[in-house]
Design a protein around this motif. Structure first.
Motif, PDB file in Angstrom:
ATOM      1  N   LYS A   8       0.832  -1.204   0.000  1.00 33.63           N
ATOM      2  CA  LYS A   8       0.000   0.000   0.000  1.00 33.63           C
ATOM      3  C   LYS A   8       0.869   1.257   0.000  1.00 33.63           C
ATOM      4  O   LYS A   8       0.615   2.210  -0.738  1.00 33.63           O
ATOM      5  CB  LYS A   8      -0.933  -0.009   1.212  1.00 33.63           C
ATOM      6  N   ASP A  13      -8.659   6.269  -2.614  1.00 35.24           N
ATOM      7  CA  ASP A  13     -10.077   6.115  -2.944  1.00 35.24           C
ATOM      8  C   ASP A  13     -10.307   6.639  -4.361  1.00 35.24           C
ATOM      9  O   ASP A  13     -10.196   7.845  -4.600  1.00 35.24           O
ATOM     10  CB  ASP A  13     -10.936   6.893  -1.947  1.00 35.24           C
ATOM     11  N   PRO A  14     -10.615   5.759  -5.315  1.00 39.91           N
ATOM     12  CA  PRO A  14     -10.784   6.208  -6.713  1.00 39.91           C
ATOM     13  C   PRO A  14     -11.931   7.195  -6.886  1.00 39.91           C
ATOM     14  O   PRO A  14     -11.937   7.989  -7.821  1.00 39.91           O
ATOM     15  CB  PRO A  14     -11.033   4.904  -7.468  1.00 39.91           C
ATOM     16  N   ASP A  59     -10.561  10.680  -6.765  1.00 42.67           N
ATOM     17  CA  ASP A  59      -9.523  11.036  -7.725  1.00 42.67           C
ATOM     18  C   ASP A  59     -10.089  12.000  -8.764  1.00 42.67           C
ATOM     19  O   ASP A  59     -10.951  11.637  -9.559  1.00 42.67           O
ATOM     20  CB  ASP A  59      -8.983   9.774  -8.410  1.00 42.67           C
ATOM     21  N   LEU A  96      -4.856  -0.491 -11.958  1.00 42.00           N
ATOM     22  CA  LEU A  96      -5.729   0.106 -10.954  1.00 42.00           C
ATOM     23  C   LEU A  96      -6.544  -0.921 -10.170  1.00 42.00           C
ATOM     24  O   LEU A  96      -6.621  -0.828  -8.939  1.00 42.00           O
ATOM     25  CB  LEU A  96      -6.657   1.131 -11.610  1.00 42.00           C
ATOM     26  N   LEU A 121      -6.337  -1.095  -6.152  1.00 43.40           N
ATOM     27  CA  LEU A 121      -7.497  -0.790  -5.316  1.00 43.40           C
ATOM     28  C   LEU A 121      -7.857  -1.951  -4.399  1.00 43.40           C
ATOM     29  O   LEU A 121      -8.460  -1.745  -3.342  1.00 43.40           O
ATOM     30  CB  LEU A 121      -8.695  -0.417  -6.198  1.00 43.40           C
ATOM     31  N   GLU A 128     -12.618  -0.219   1.504  1.00 43.18           N
ATOM     32  CA  GLU A 128     -13.238   0.939   2.145  1.00 43.18           C
ATOM     33  C   GLU A 128     -13.332   0.772   3.654  1.00 43.18           C
ATOM     34  O   GLU A 128     -13.319   1.750   4.406  1.00 43.18           O
ATOM     35  CB  GLU A 128     -14.632   1.174   1.544  1.00 43.18           C
TER      36      GLU A 128
END
Length: 415
Positions: free
Chosen positions: A82, A187-188, A191, A200, A204, A209
């Protein structure tokens, strides 16, 4: 890249990096000052293990994972992945730069080569908990942090651990850079670039979440919505005893904040948590201490101490000294009477940043465009254009709206 660990004169070499003294230690690894033989410069290399004993215990408890293939990442390695994913997206003057990742699956360790910030972390207090930075120096630091945070939020990244220890100077002490993305979240939906990346989906998958609900970060800098407790918005009765704390009681006789500023239900976790941490950092630089503190008698029990601290963060108002900064500029206390004073302006900014409800908390663009922030810049409009991710006119309108709210009492200075 494959790592080649070679012993030379009792010192270690990792590829072109000649390892020197240790300069830092974190939750998952150690940071060493190394010399890069290719570019002939000093760099910082973070050495992290893929797993720790706790990871192995967790794996043994989950017997069904023994049959999984490929084997699941350990929690430690997932944290490392991460951090790498976040740092690869950070190319900004106010972020530490990731130079290279040396990752050999056959080795137990992963190496992160980063630029070395020899200026060290921001020093902001002395042994007597008095500020050692002037208000002018504080403004310079905060301005750099605002610019770095704006870049992160533009890419949908929440840092989650803004504090003085994670703000480092360059060698000439002219620029502040944000470090330590170990607990950051991507958090896409946030963005603003709206760009699609090939990897991606895989990236992700590292950022569920549910991670946002974890109390991750430094306790004194966590936002109210992060440390939410069920009795958050109920009536609290101050107690005179610092040794006991029951639900619904404050740790000591201190004023609670205006109840109209406390949300009745838990707000969502958003980038506003970074604004709260920025507000706490701002307070630290000005007054030499954190705004919320538990008595020393509670430090013997860490769980009891954190419980008291979280209740303070959720419902307690903060206090302000009569002076701020090493230059001891007058604040006027918690409720400055002179609206034309710098003390009134700064207390108003702190009120906006340390608002209990994140939906009413000051926005980053509003703080960036505030006259106090832009003070001492030769050409503010040019600086806004050069650092903007949205038109300067939009930023200016945000600031104008905030000023009107302050003076209309919507963001009160004295409540």
């Amino acid at each position: 890249m494959t790592s080649q660990l070679v012993s030379t004169n009792r010192r270690l070499r990792i590829n072109q990096y000649q390892r020197g003294q240790r300069v830092g230690k974190g939750k998952h690894g150690e940071v060493y000052l190394c010399h890069d033989d290719n570019i002939r410069q000093e760099v910082a290399v973070k050495v992290v293990r893929r797993s720790n004993p706790r990871d192995k215990i967790k794996l043994l408890r989950k017997s069904h994972q023994q049959q999984a293939w490929p084997p699941p990442l350990s929690s430690t390695e997932q944290s490392i992945r991460k951090e790498i994913a976040i740092m690869k997206r950070c190319r900004h003057p106010h972020h530490v730069r990731l130079l290279e990742v040396i990752d050999d699956p056959h080795q137990e360790k992963i190496y992160l080569a980063m630029e070395y910030l020899s200026g060290g972390p921001v020093q902001w207090t002395n042994k007597e908990q008095q500020p050692i930075l002037t208000v002018f120096q504080t403004r310079r630091i905060i301005r750099d942090v605002i610019s770095g945070l704006e870049y992160l939020h533009h890419q949908g990244i929440i840092h989650r651990d803004i504090k003085p220890a994670n703000l480092l100077w360059t060698e000439d002490r002219s620029v502040i850079k944000i470090i330590d993305f170990g607990v950051s979240h991507l958090d896409p939906k946030l963005d603003r670039r709206k760009r699609q990346e090939k990897d991606l989906p895989e990236v992700l998958a590292l950022f569920p979440e549910s991670d946002l609900l974890k109390r991750t970060g430094t306790p004194s800098f966590l936002a109210p919505e992060v440390v939410w407790v069920p009795d958050y918005a109920t009536d609290f009765t101050p107690t005179t005893s610092s040794d006991t704390l029951t639900p619904g009681a404050l740790p000591h006789n201190v004023p609670t904040t205006d109840k109209s500023r406390i949300p009745t239900t838990r707000p969502p976790i958003t980038p506003a948590i970074d604004l709260w941490s920025l507000g706490v950092t701002f307070y630290c630089l000005l007054f030499g201490r954190t705004p919320f503190n538990v008595p020393e008698s509670a430090h013997d029990n860490i769980h009891h101490s954190e419980y008291m601290l979280y209740h303070q963060i959720c419902i307690q108002d903060w206090e302000a000294d009569e002076t701020m900064g090493a230059d001891k500029l007058t604040t006027g206390g918690r409720h400055p009477p002179d609206r034309n004073s710098e003390g009134y302006v700064i207390i108003s900014l702190l009120n906006g940043l340390l608002h209990k409800d994140p939906r009413d908390r000051m926005k980053l663009a509003e703080f960036k465009c505030h006259p106090w922030t832009l003070q001492d810049i030769a050409d503010p409009d040019k600086w806004l254009r050069n650092t903007a991710f949205e038109p300067p006119e939009t930023q200016r309108s945000r600031w104008t709206r905030t000023v009107k709210q302050v003076f209309r009492g919507l963001i009160p200075c004295s409540k």
